[in-house]
Design an enzyme around this catalytic site. Structure first.
Site, PDB file in Angstrom:
ATOM      1  N   LYS A 107      -9.362  -6.686 -12.196  1.00 58.58           N
ATOM      2  CA  LYS A 107     -10.278  -5.485 -12.287  1.00 58.58           C
ATOM      3  C   LYS A 107     -11.629  -5.487 -12.598  1.00 58.58           C
ATOM      4  CE  LYS A 107      -6.518  -2.196 -11.078  1.00 58.58           C
ATOM      5  NZ  LYS A 107      -5.941  -0.964 -11.618  1.00 58.58           N
ATOM      6  N   LYS A 139       1.246  -6.285   1.772  1.00 52.85           N
ATOM      7  CA  LYS A 139       1.818  -4.878   1.642  1.00 52.85           C
ATOM      8  C   LYS A 139       1.080  -3.763   1.830  1.00 52.85           C
ATOM      9  CE  LYS A 139       2.195  -4.091  -3.174  1.00 52.85           C
ATOM     10  NZ  LYS A 139       2.485  -3.541  -4.587  1.00 52.85           N
ATOM     11  N   LYS A 195      -2.906   1.401  -0.055  1.00 50.79           N
ATOM     12  CA  LYS A 195      -3.963   2.541   0.229  1.00 50.79           C
ATOM     13  C   LYS A 195      -5.581   1.579   0.306  1.00 50.79           C
ATOM     14  CE  LYS A 195      -2.827   5.208  -3.332  1.00 50.79           C
ATOM     15  NZ  LYS A 195      -1.410   5.748  -3.444  1.00 50.79           N
TER      16      LYS A 195
HETATM   17  P1  AMP Z   1       0.106   1.791  -6.318  1.00 51.22           P
HETATM   18  O1  AMP Z   1      -0.074   2.747  -5.181  1.00 51.22           O
HETATM   19  O2  AMP Z   1      -0.208   0.502  -5.601  1.00 51.22           O
HETATM   20  O3  AMP Z   1      -0.591   2.276  -7.721  1.00 51.22           O
HETATM   21  O4  AMP Z   1       1.738   1.726  -6.457  1.00 51.22           O
HETATM   22  C1  AMP Z   1       2.393   2.745  -7.017  1.00 51.22           C
HETATM   23  C2  AMP Z   1       3.972   2.490  -7.181  1.00 51.22           C
HETATM   24  O5  AMP Z   1       4.279   2.149  -5.634  1.00 51.22           O
HETATM   25  C3  AMP Z   1       4.068   1.034  -7.924  1.00 51.22           C
HETATM   26  O6  AMP Z   1       5.157   1.067  -8.617  1.00 51.22           O
HETATM   27  C4  AMP Z   1       4.229  -0.124  -6.745  1.00 51.22           C
HETATM   28  O7  AMP Z   1       5.281  -0.835  -6.937  1.00 51.22           O
HETATM   29  C5  AMP Z   1       4.702   0.872  -5.863  1.00 51.22           C
HETATM   30  N1  AMP Z   1       4.362   0.269  -4.362  1.00 51.22           N
HETATM   31  C6  AMP Z   1       2.955   0.315  -3.764  1.00 51.22           C
HETATM   32  N2  AMP Z   1       3.098  -0.290  -2.717  1.00 51.22           N
HETATM   33  C7  AMP Z   1       4.332  -0.706  -2.419  1.00 51.22           C
HETATM   34  C8  AMP Z   1       4.828  -1.384  -1.083  1.00 51.22           C
HETATM   35  N3  AMP Z   1       4.033  -1.619  -0.256  1.00 51.22           N
HETATM   36  N4  AMP Z   1       5.997  -1.439  -1.175  1.00 51.22           N
HETATM   37  C9  AMP Z   1       6.725  -0.997  -2.145  1.00 51.22           C
HETATM   38  N5  AMP Z   1       6.236  -0.655  -3.305  1.00 51.22           N
HETATM   39  C10 AMP Z   1       4.880  -0.306  -3.429  1.00 51.22           C
END
Ligand code: AMP
Ligand code: TRP
Length: 327
Positions: A110, A192, A195
């Site tokens: 980051k 994946k 956002k």
């Molecule tokens: P983030 O939005 O990337 O901060 O992720 C928040 C939570 O959602 C974390 O626990 C990630 O592991 C889970 N997560 C985010 N994107 C995915 C995805 N595409 N598939 C499964 N879990 C996800």
């Protein structure tokens, strides 16, 4: 019974990946001894719009309640409502080494990407350690990307205990990505769902209009193989649809694959299953939106339950490290 702590940052725009990979597992592990935090202080490590941050926090609370997290059973709280987090984070910063924090790969990634970043982006893992240690958590379910932070938390707990008293902290165990679904982008199924994607055609938001959900799934990218198999490496788009359908229906993806010979029908059925899954969540969400008093009460009660545990741990840590207790 193992005490479980899980936390998520309120970043807004909760998508199917967040729902299936992070939030639904909370509902599955909840117990009278589980703690679930919305870690708004962590979100402040990067600049936030105040109104959006508040709304993102409430959105997550409503979604968690809408999918069945039961606040009369487990403890659901907002991190900034429990000031012990910020206070123990200071003791953790005093325990962590500068070099140790500098080796965190998330910080390296980051900080390399931006010209200026907050000091808190660097000290963030100390706050995360505080989140965990305050609750004497035995188990902390996290994604693979948080493994290093969990290891650091363990190191800090062990170091603090050996310097100031073995009774101070419970050394937590990570529970890494067990069976949590990994949802891929519908347009770029080797990425994946996230956002940070360009555009949102590949993402399904939990609060998306259901017509849009249907459209996005029907337009999902597949391949030219014209055969339905669950083969994530060679047919990532089809495999993604099968995993989503699998989570929505409870049937295994290989079994589901046998039932289809056309992508069109797979998309139609997946769309229908996802809409059926999201519809009651959205209905409950709207009810909660119309009842802000109830949501406030849930968070007030959650903060009280969380603080009852956190304050005891903080007092122990402060006393052990040599801070003078108030008379
Ligand atoms: P983030 O939005 O990337 O901060 O992720 C928040 C939570 O959602 C974390 O626990 C990630 O592991 C889970 N997560 C985010 N994107 C995915 C995805 N595409 N598939 C499964 N879990 C996800
Ligand atoms: N750092 C975690 C993430 O970005 C969120 C988090 C903060 C967390 N504190 C925590 C996760 C404590 C588990 C336990 O996903």
């Amino acid at each position: 019974m193992a005490r479980v702590l899980s936390c998520i940052q309120p970043t807004g725009g909760v998508h199917l990946g967040n729902l299936l990979g992070a939030l639904q597992p909370w509902v599955d592990v909840q117990s009278a001894d589980s703690f679930h935090g919305i870690v708004d202080l962590h979100a402040l490590t990067v600049p936030q719009d105040p109104a959006e941050l508040r709304e993102a926090t409430l959105e997550l609370v409503r979604i968690l309640l809408a999918i069945g997290l039961d606040p009369d059973f487990c403890t659901l709280f907002v991190q900034s409502h429990v000031s012990e987090h910020a206070e123990l984070a200071w003791l953790m910063q005093c325990t962590a080494g500068y070099g140790e924090l500098g080796r965190m790969t998330q910080f390296k990634d980051k900080s390399a990407k931006s010209e200026s970043f907050s000091a808190a982006l660097f000290t963030y893992p100390a706050l995360m350690a505080a989140d965990i240690l305050l609750y004497d958590a035995d188990q902390v379910p996290v994604g693979e990307d948080q493994r290093q932070h969990l290891e650091l938390t363990r190191d800090l707990a062990i170091r603090f205990n050996s310097r100031y008293g073995e009774d101070t902290f419970v050394v937590p165990e990570p529970v890494i990505g067990t069976v949590a679904a990994r949802v891929m982008d519908l347009q770029n199924p080797t990425n994946k769902m996230s956002k940070s994607a360009d555009g949102d055609n590949g993402l399904i938001f939990v609060l998306d209009d259901l017509k849009r959900v249907e459209k996005k799934l029907k337009r999902a990218v597949t391949d030219n193989e014209a055969t339905v198999r669950f083969a994530p490496d060679t047919q990532p788009g089809v495999a993604n649809l099968l995993s989503i359908l699998s989570v929505a229906t409870g049937e295994g993806p290989d079994k589901l694959a046998e039932r289809y010979d056309q992508y069109g029908q797979l998309k139609v059925d997946t769309a229908e299953a996802v809409v059926a899954m999201l519809e009651p969540i959205q209905t409950r969400y709207r009810e909660l939106e119309a009842d802000p008093g109830y949501v406030r009460d849930v968070l007030d009660a959650g903060a009280e339950k969380a603080r009852a545990v956190a304050s005891v741990t903080l007092a122990r840590a402060k006393e052990n490290i040599g801070l003078l207790p108030r008379a």
